[in-house]
Scaffold this active site. Structure first.
Site, short mmCIF file in Angstrom:
data_model
loop_
_atom_site.label_atom_id
_atom_site.label_comp_id
_atom_site.label_asym_id
_atom_site.label_seq_id
_atom_site.Cartn_x
_atom_site.Cartn_y
_atom_site.Cartn_z
NE ARG A 14 -4.14 8.13 23.02
CZ ARG A 14 -5.44 8.22 23.30
NH1 ARG A 14 -6.30 8.58 22.36
NH2 ARG A 14 -5.88 7.93 24.50
NE ARG A 49 -3.92 1.76 2.62
CZ ARG A 49 -3.78 2.63 3.61
NH1 ARG A 49 -2.76 2.51 4.44
NH2 ARG A 49 -4.66 3.60 3.79
CE LYS A 66 1.66 -6.16 6.25
NZ LYS A 66 2.00 -4.86 5.62
#
Length: 327
Positions: free
Chosen positions: A324, A125, A190
């Site tokens: 975060r 991407r 991942k």
């Protein structure tokens, strides 16, 4: 690469696939070429990420045994009526190969797939490079047609992510999750990524090319090429991974999801995504314009990420999502 070189490389790997030692002289005799030619073929394969050891007095060996993709076996494993799966040796990008066929006006049956042993220009991407070492992972692209046009593709990458999750959950008993908008994670690392590319217009049907990169057995040298935490099937699952069967099952899962998507769009997948959302109800940071921090509250019917802040609840359709820091 010439057809002769390609054929010799394939034959060479068929001899060496078990991970044992083979002398350069013996390999040269089997292929009917010189020892220098054998060394050159192996050097070319090393350039494409295949780990090969050379030990004086013992010969050559692969760092780990590999299973080559086999077009004949793949066809045998497919159910009757399945679209074609084309196997390539080394290509630039399986997505590019499908897009070139579309541009050349080749007739493609929806569900048709191209897979390759390695990619020299694999793409992720936002123009990122997808590291694609030889013979160890899965580089898979599928063609589809959306008659409703480009707007109907909203949320498609998430739906395909769920197709990959279904496969990992059903066949490998892995707790796979989707990271918005296009990655699949296992145990916080991942394992796969999705790249959806569209060709068409706003008010007419569009062609869709769906790329999936799935880590099966990442070589040790991958750490030099990948900056984020990653994992693979052989690390996460105790089951033997059959890459040829994996190709067939991935095609089946993807086509099933695409058929569902054709009927109701992403709205049909909202509940399933929210059950498999990597960051569900966690504090997240979305790098976008403007950036935003808040609590991840799932997705809307078009696949937009819903983030609850102290002031409001917002929906975003683009950007990079992460946990975060500091909660």
């Amino acid at each position: 690469m010439s057809k002769t070189s390609l054929l010799c490389q394939r034959q060479l790997l068929q001899y060496m696939a078990d991970g044992g030692f083979y002398s350069g002289q013996w390999l040269a005799e089997q292929l009917g070429v010189s020892r220098t030619a054998v060394a050159n073929y192996l050097h070319e394969l090393k350039q494409h990420g295949l780990e090969v050891f050379s030990v004086k007095g013992r010969g050559y060996k692969l760092a780990q045994a590999i299973q080559l993709l086999d077009a004949t076996r793949i066809k045998h494993l497919q159910t009757a009526g399945s679209a074609q799966i084309l196997v390539q040796h080394i290509t630039d990008s399986t997505n590019c190969q499908l897009l070139q066929r579309l541009q050349g006006r080749h007739e493609l049956e929806p569900g048709s797939v191209i897979v390759a042993e390695a990619q020299s220009a694999g793409r992720g991407r936002r123009g990122r490079t997808w590291y694609s070492p030889f013979g160890t992972n899965l580089y898979f692209s599928c063609y589809w047609r959306l008659e409703q046009g480009i707007p109907a593709a909203m949320g498609l990458s998430l739906a395909i992510g769920l197709a990959v999750c279904r496969l990992l959950q059903q066949y490998y008993q892995l707790d796979a999750k989707v990271k918005w908008p296009n990655d699949i994670y296992v145990n916080g690392k991942k394992l796969a990524g999705v790249l959806v590319e569209l060709s068409g217009t706003l008010d007419a049907g569009c062609d869709v090319v769906i790329g999936i990169g799935l880590n099966v057995g990442m070589p040790e040298q991958s750490k030099q090429h990948i900056e984020q935490p990653y994992t693979d099937l052989r690390t996460e699952s105790s089951q033997q991974v059959d890459r040829n069967l994996l190709v067939v099952e991935l095609q089946r899962q993807v086509v099933t999801v695409l058929q569902e998507f054709n009927v109701a769009g992403f709205a049909a997948f909202i509940a399933e995504f929210n059950q498999n959302d990597l960051y569900a109800n966690q504090p997240v940071y979305l790098m976008a314009k403007p950036s935003i921090s808040g609590i991840c509250r799932g997705v809307d019917k078009q696949g937009g990420i819903i983030i609850e802040t102290s002031q409001s609840t917002e929906v975003h359709y683009g950007g990079e999502l992460s946990l975060r820091a500091g909660g």
